[in-house]
Design an enzyme around this catalytic site. Sequence first.
Site, PDB file in Angstrom:
ATOM      1  N   ASP A 178       8.287  12.460  16.136  1.00  0.00           N
ATOM      2  CA  ASP A 178       7.969  11.268  15.361  1.00  0.00           C
ATOM      3  C   ASP A 178       8.228  11.465  13.875  1.00  0.00           C
ATOM      4  O   ASP A 178       8.755  10.584  13.197  1.00  0.00           O
ATOM      5  CB  ASP A 178       6.507  10.895  15.593  1.00  0.00           C
ATOM      6  CG  ASP A 178       6.076   9.704  14.751  1.00  0.00           C
ATOM      7  OD1 ASP A 178       6.642   8.614  14.949  1.00  0.00           O
ATOM      8  OD2 ASP A 178       5.185   9.872  13.904  1.00  0.00           O
TER       9      ASP A 178
ATOM     10  N   CYS B  95      -2.239   4.120   6.853  1.00  0.00           N
ATOM     11  CA  CYS B  95      -3.357   4.540   7.700  1.00  0.00           C
ATOM     12  C   CYS B  95      -3.191   3.991   9.113  1.00  0.00           C
ATOM     13  O   CYS B  95      -2.907   2.812   9.303  1.00  0.00           O
ATOM     14  CB  CYS B  95      -4.678   4.068   7.101  1.00  0.00           C
ATOM     15  SG  CYS B  95      -4.995   4.781   5.470  1.00  0.00           S
TER      16      CYS B  95
ATOM     17  N   ARG C  25     -19.946 -13.620   1.794  1.00  0.00           N
ATOM     18  CA  ARG C  25     -18.632 -13.246   1.298  1.00  0.00           C
ATOM     19  C   ARG C  25     -17.577 -14.314   1.535  1.00  0.00           C
ATOM     20  O   ARG C  25     -17.557 -14.967   2.578  1.00  0.00           O
ATOM     21  CB  ARG C  25     -18.171 -11.950   1.985  1.00  0.00           C
ATOM     22  CG  ARG C  25     -18.965 -10.736   1.556  1.00  0.00           C
ATOM     23  CD  ARG C  25     -18.909  -9.639   2.611  1.00  0.00           C
ATOM     24  NE  ARG C  25     -19.488  -8.404   2.134  1.00  0.00           N
ATOM     25  CZ  ARG C  25     -20.778  -8.196   1.977  1.00  0.00           C
ATOM     26  NH1 ARG C  25     -21.624  -9.166   2.271  1.00  0.00           N
ATOM     27  NH2 ARG C  25     -21.230  -7.045   1.536  1.00  0.00           N
ATOM     28  N   LEU C  26     -16.679 -14.418   0.560  1.00  0.00           N
ATOM     29  CA  LEU C  26     -15.470 -15.226   0.692  1.00  0.00           C
ATOM     30  C   LEU C  26     -14.297 -14.344   0.284  1.00  0.00           C
ATOM     31  O   LEU C  26     -14.460 -13.388  -0.476  1.00  0.00           O
ATOM     32  CB  LEU C  26     -15.545 -16.469  -0.205  1.00  0.00           C
ATOM     33  CG  LEU C  26     -16.699 -17.438   0.069  1.00  0.00           C
ATOM     34  CD1 LEU C  26     -16.769 -18.494  -1.021  1.00  0.00           C
ATOM     35  CD2 LEU C  26     -16.552 -18.084   1.435  1.00  0.00           C
TER      36      LEU C  26
ATOM     37  N   SER D 262     -11.667   5.043  -0.158  1.00  0.00           N
ATOM     38  CA  SER D 262     -11.451   5.274   1.273  1.00  0.00           C
ATOM     39  C   SER D 262     -11.066   6.732   1.516  1.00  0.00           C
ATOM     40  O   SER D 262     -10.129   7.239   0.909  1.00  0.00           O
ATOM     41  CB  SER D 262     -10.343   4.353   1.797  1.00  0.00           C
ATOM     42  OG  SER D 262     -10.712   2.998   1.635  1.00  0.00           O
TER      43      SER D 262
ATOM     44  N   CYS E 138      -5.030   0.841  10.178  1.00  0.00           N
ATOM     45  CA  CYS E 138      -4.894  -0.308   9.287  1.00  0.00           C
ATOM     46  C   CYS E 138      -3.516  -0.941   9.325  1.00  0.00           C
ATOM     47  O   CYS E 138      -3.378  -2.160   9.295  1.00  0.00           O
ATOM     48  CB  CYS E 138      -5.225   0.132   7.860  1.00  0.00           C
ATOM     49  SG  CYS E 138      -5.061  -1.151   6.618  1.00  0.00           S
TER      50      CYS E 138
ATOM     51  N   CYS F 217       0.851  -1.185   0.000  1.00  0.00           N
ATOM     52  CA  CYS F 217       0.000   0.000   0.000  1.00  0.00           C
ATOM     53  C   CYS F 217       0.887   1.235   0.000  1.00  0.00           C
ATOM     54  O   CYS F 217       1.975   1.232   0.571  1.00  0.00           O
ATOM     55  CB  CYS F 217      -0.922   0.005   1.220  1.00  0.00           C
ATOM     56  SG  CYS F 217      -2.137   1.351   1.174  1.00  0.00           S
TER      57      CYS F 217
ATOM     58  N   CYS G  40     -24.181 -13.335   5.882  1.00  0.00           N
ATOM     59  CA  CYS G  40     -22.888 -13.187   5.202  1.00  0.00           C
ATOM     60  C   CYS G  40     -22.844 -14.021   3.923  1.00  0.00           C
ATOM     61  O   CYS G  40     -23.140 -15.220   3.932  1.00  0.00           O
ATOM     62  CB  CYS G  40     -21.760 -13.620   6.144  1.00  0.00           C
ATOM     63  SG  CYS G  40     -20.125 -13.448   5.405  1.00  0.00           S
TER      64      CYS G  40
END
Length: 625
Positions: free
Chosen positions: A565, A23, A256-257, A117, A26, A19, A254
């Site tokens: 940071d 985030c 979903r897979l 997103s 995440c 990515c 549900c």
Amino acid sequence: MDSFGRQHNYLRISLTEKCNLRCQYCMPEEGVQLTPKSELLTTQEIITLARLFVKEGVDKIRLTGGEPLIRPDVVDIVGELYKLEGLKTIAVTTNGINLTRLLPRLKEAGLNAINISLDTLVPAKFEFIVRRKGFHKVMEGIHKATELGYHPVKVNCVVMRGFNEDEVLDFVGFTKDLPLDVRFIEYMPFDGNKWNFKKMVSYKEMLDTIKQRWPELEKLPCETSSTAKSYKVPHFQGQISFITSMSEHFCGSCNRLRITADGNLKVCLFGNSEVSLRDHLRSGASEEELIQIIGAAVGRKKKQHAEPALMSFPLCQDALQNSPNSKRWGHTFSHLLTLRASLPKQNGKASMKNKFTGHIFLPRSHPEKQWHIATGILQTQLRGYSVFQKDPSSTFDKKCLDASVGQVPVDCQSKEACSGSEFHNRDSGSCTRVRRASDNLTHTDEEGRATMVDVGGKPDSRRSAVAGAVVLLGEKAFGMVKQNQVKKGDVLAVAQIAGIQGAKLTSQLIPLCHNIPLYHVEVSLSLDEARHAVVIRSSCHTWGRTGVEMEALTAASLAALTVYDMCKAVTHDIIIQELKLISKTASYRSPFAQLLGLETSAATPCLQHCLTLSAHLNSGATYPC
């Protein structure tokens, strides 16, 4: 179809683990350890598996990641999927950074649904949350999608307390003139995101906030298998939805897979079991064998996922599953506490960790006692107290747990220390008393326990506080900050946002601070060339019964830590110094001052004026204003 009659027609395929954002909810800032490329699915393997699933009834495929649009052949993959007979929907979930550039080609290849997103509408906060730049690119992608006819464009917003819950109304307003479906997603736990239930904002809380602003909000009908609860403000082009995966799961419907980037089949997002379809493919398994393997995995799918906040704690897994009240408790516990995070800290030696599995457990506790242990700990948590230390060599005694509720864990070293608050003695098994630390501390009660100061008897007043800090960066880091060349983004802007957020979260960070409604927070950062330093000033203002010095200090601290940071990759010789309270003021108002709208300090000369005016009026004389 699984053993509970759920038909699975929706497949999510991860194209990559990579990515281009980081985030906070995440992924860790340092990223994740990536799987070697040779172990990831090839383009042909992705298409082979997709063809197999479509043949067995899947009619919707969503491409995910990581960030799917950084995979070089993503357009080709969409084009190949479009050729599969029976596949009705090809969707993608993206962070939007590369969307404007790729979307025309993706649409031409056959992409017909988009989720983007976006967790904030404030550019500086965007950089803070995702630790990268790119807000304007995401906005361009959203507008490009609407221009190309995608309707609706789904915008995924993960709502986190202390980060963006104050923008919920702004996101609803975002749907007024654009055909968007803004989907508010409850903050969920994943490895590395330091999940804490206090950060989660439930959909009911969000819905209440929205209805206060738009009481005419309408609920929309939804499909049986939908994960979203949808609403619409009348006359707005778009709509909003809530993904309630934490407060109200949707396991019963549900469909979903999931296939991970390295080819593992997951039948549940929160489940740990995976089946490597990649290995079977590469070992030469036939199509029929693959169908049997997939069917067996789906057949083992559980009725509902483990409650993520509790099910990482084996004691509570057994307790919730075996308790006669498991249905009632299991649904509620997930948004009340996170035992995995809190128990090791609160229970001291009472909780231990299996070095091989990483599971937390209570030493020598018996299965038949585990439900009582769990409920005792949970009740203690809900009362807001600390769970007591317990010697790991002794068996668990629920009486001791109940007796110790509200006590402060103490490591007793001498008889002298053992007077005052109760604690468990390992030799006698009895409870002794520990002396109160100090009679002069305002944040302890008569028995030496931590407590908040009662400010109920204080008068309301306008209160302000100013705090400051200095961050010495060194010449190199200072130059990069000045030129805005730090890779993580605009240091001063992000630190400013962090300071403001920190001030608002003070009562959550510092346990005995009051939750104060701040009506103004200001954080400024300036550059000191002579010292190669960032000088921070924070000010907080409220109207209430207690001061805001802690809020000002927290703001300065968080801003300074954020500077550290963001610059630590450049140098480790950064010094934070001069963190201090600069000023604190409180202005009370007398009844005369309240009438005049003046502070007491300004009202004194005016009171004589009022009395003089009153005397003239009572005598019937005229008085020049």
